[in-house]
Design an enzyme around this catalytic site. Structure first.
Site, PDB file in Angstrom:
ATOM      1  N   GLU A 253      30.369   9.488  -2.871  1.00  0.00           N
ATOM      2  CA  GLU A 253      30.408   8.804  -1.571  1.00  0.00           C
ATOM      3  C   GLU A 253      30.529   7.291  -1.732  1.00  0.00           C
ATOM      4  O   GLU A 253      29.857   6.676  -2.546  1.00  0.00           O
ATOM      5  CB  GLU A 253      29.130   9.140  -0.796  1.00  0.00           C
ATOM      6  CG  GLU A 253      29.053   8.510   0.581  1.00  0.00           C
ATOM      7  CD  GLU A 253      27.713   8.733   1.256  1.00  0.00           C
ATOM      8  OE1 GLU A 253      27.626   8.475   2.469  1.00  0.00           O
ATOM      9  OE2 GLU A 253      26.758   9.160   0.574  1.00  0.00           O
ATOM     10  N   LYS A 310      33.454  11.571   7.881  1.00  0.00           N
ATOM     11  CA  LYS A 310      32.129  12.152   8.111  1.00  0.00           C
ATOM     12  C   LYS A 310      31.851  12.238   9.607  1.00  0.00           C
ATOM     13  O   LYS A 310      32.022  11.261  10.342  1.00  0.00           O
ATOM     14  CB  LYS A 310      31.071  11.287   7.416  1.00  0.00           C
ATOM     15  CG  LYS A 310      29.644  11.829   7.509  1.00  0.00           C
ATOM     16  CD  LYS A 310      28.691  10.927   6.738  1.00  0.00           C
ATOM     17  CE  LYS A 310      27.267  11.463   6.764  1.00  0.00           C
ATOM     18  NZ  LYS A 310      26.344  10.571   6.017  1.00  0.00           N
ATOM     19  N   CYS A 363      27.147  13.427   2.065  1.00  0.00           N
ATOM     20  CA  CYS A 363      25.715  13.115   2.048  1.00  0.00           C
ATOM     21  C   CYS A 363      24.915  13.996   3.004  1.00  0.00           C
ATOM     22  O   CYS A 363      24.693  15.167   2.769  1.00  0.00           O
ATOM     23  CB  CYS A 363      25.511  11.632   2.344  1.00  0.00           C
ATOM     24  SG  CYS A 363      23.828  11.039   1.997  1.00  0.00           S
TER      25      CYS A 363
END
Length: 486
Positions: A253, A310, A363
């Site tokens: 990430e 995301k 994440c």
């Protein structure tokens, strides 16, 4: 010690039992001890108000101990955010504990302690979904490295947690001796299929693609420091250049040191190092005034292909709820991106050609068991890129890994995980860690993509059957109460 203080001390102890059952300690039998002690305390509560206080105290103790890592992000920039750390822990623990106080209060108010067997798991489901949800630390996660975890493939983490509660309740709400005996039989019945399932695990195919998972080991306080950024980038380049070449390389990430929009030279450098191998890169990008936390596919020609944004962002970490109001109180997001991130459109697959498709998880997205489906169909594997440097070095990274293990079990799919620092891992479809890089280590692992299993029951039905079963159980526990009213 008077009775009230002793009761409160036992509430704290029950919460600590639950916390010790979670990673990194992982003393899983303490889940049953925590449940049993909690139910005994519920039975001994003199009023509904005392029962609610009991549930809240147990929950506050548990969440404060297990979520101690929550203060770590606020300590990255102590001067700006440090003052918020104690309030964050207290607010998180106290707020989440309200989800435990409510079922205790209802059970006591109804005079039906057995109703807690349905109410508590339903409250945990509510905690996982209300206000975007926070399903971190579900009790089922204590069983990650045991055969019991395999049951999550059928009933998910909420169902597994409910089973554990019912087993623990037998000697407390029923007969002590018979309850212990039946509880042990239930454990055997729960563990035997899991053991059998693990024993029949498929072998990784001989021609399985090789995927390289990189880990630059960048502490969060140095990650965007201009003096250190070249060091971490060189580590990534070295891992990308290493031979023999894999079929795919994954960077974690936000590992690209530039904004994706402005990184043409950097991307060409990465493509040269990869020498024809596609690279998935965690990056930040912008569209107009919106910033996105993304995963970009860098093709062999140095051009960016598919990009995933995301979609499930971290409150206060990546965006500020009620931003106008809270910003006036001096609050801001913890990310270095001014104004926080915008959310992507939702789960989607990345097409990796001969390797197959991957469902990307960035994440925090890996902690949501109900968000592992894409409208585009079932992927070949789950791909988790993360920056666990935010979570410190004690419990957070290990708890995050356990949740990734459960996503693999629930979906019957392998999960590959590239972390900025700890814990990069290859996880098979049974949730077993096949290879990993520890916290505080830089480097990479090359792993043959593990074989998937057939779609699991949970991947087809989600939590609906468990929720219906819990509602039915609640109705059953109320029947004597309703009869008495009549």
């Amino acid at each position: 010690m008077n009775a009230r203080r002793r009761h409160f001390a036992l509430c704290i102890l029950a919460g600590l039992f639950f916390a010790a059952a979670q990673a990194p300690l992982g003393i899983w039998p303490l889940v049953f001890a925590g449940f049993a002690l909690s139910l005994w305390l519920l039975k001994s509560a003199a009023s509904a108000k005392r029962a609610a206080w009991t549930g809240w105290s147990i929950g506050a103790s548990y969440f404060a101990a297990s979520l101690i890592w929550i203060i770590e992000p606020f300590l990255v920039d102590v001067a700006t955010h440090g003052w918020m750390a104690p309030f964050a822990l207290a607010g998180m623990a106290g707020g989440l504990a309200l989800f435990w106080a409510l079922p205790f209060w209802i059970a006591a108010r109804l005079g039906r302690p057995a109703s807690i067997l349905a109410l508590w798991p339903l409250a945990e489901y509510a905690r996982s979904t209300v206000l975007t949800g926070f399903p971190w630390g579900l009790q089922a996660y204590a069983f990650a490295d045991t055969p019991f975890a395999q049951f999550a493939a059928h009933i998910g983490p909420h169902g597994l947690g409910a089973f554990a509660l019912i087993i623990a309740a037998l000697p407390v709400l029923w007969d002590r001796r018979k309850g212990i005996a039946f509880g042990l039989l239930a454990l055997i019945a729960l563990g035997a299929p899991g053991t059998l399932r693990l024993g029949n695990a498929p072998e990784t195919a001989n021609d399985a693609p090789i995927i390289r998972l990189t880990q630059p080991n960048a502490p969060q306080h140095q990650k965007w420091d201009r003096d250190y950024m070249p060091i971490f980038f060189k580590r990534q380049i070295a891992a990308t250049e290493a031979k023999p070449k894999p079929d795919l390389i994954v960077w974690p990430e936000t590992s690209l040191p530039n904004w994706l929009n402005d990184a043409e030279r950097t991307l060409l450098h990465i493509a040269d190092a990869a020498a024809g191998v596609p690279v998935l890169i965690g990056a930040q990008r912008y569209e107009g005034l919106n910033a996105f936390n993304s995963l970009a596919l860098l093709r062999a020609d140095g051009q960016v292909g598919q990009v995933y944004d995301k979609h499930h962002l971290v409150p206060f970490g990546e965006y500020l709820p009620l931003g106008t109001v809270l910003s006036r109180l001096g609050m801001s997001t913890l990310t270095e991106t001014f104004g926080g991130f915008a959310a992507g459109q939702g789960p989607e697959l990345i097409d990796l050609g001969p390797i197959g498709t991957a469902l990307p998880l960035i994440c925090y997205e890996a902690v949501f068991p109900d968000q592992m489906q894409s409208p585009e169909g079932r992927p070949a594997f789950l791909l988790h890129v993360t920056n666990d440097a935010w979570f410190g070095t004690w419990s957070g990274p290990y708890q995050h890994l356990v949740q990734a293990q459960f996503r693999a079990i629930e979906q019957g799919l392998p999960l590959l995980r590239s972390a900025n620092t700890g814990i990069t891992a290859a996880i098979d479809a049974h949730g077993r860690v096949l290879d990993s890089l520890a916290l505080g280590v830089s480097g990479y692992i090359d792993t043959a993509l593990p074989s998937p299993l057939a779609p699991t029951l949970y991947s087809r039905t989600g939590d609906i059957p468990v929720l219906l079963a819990l509602l039915f159980l609640f109705a059953v526990t109320l029947m004597p109460y309703v009869s008495r009213k009549d």
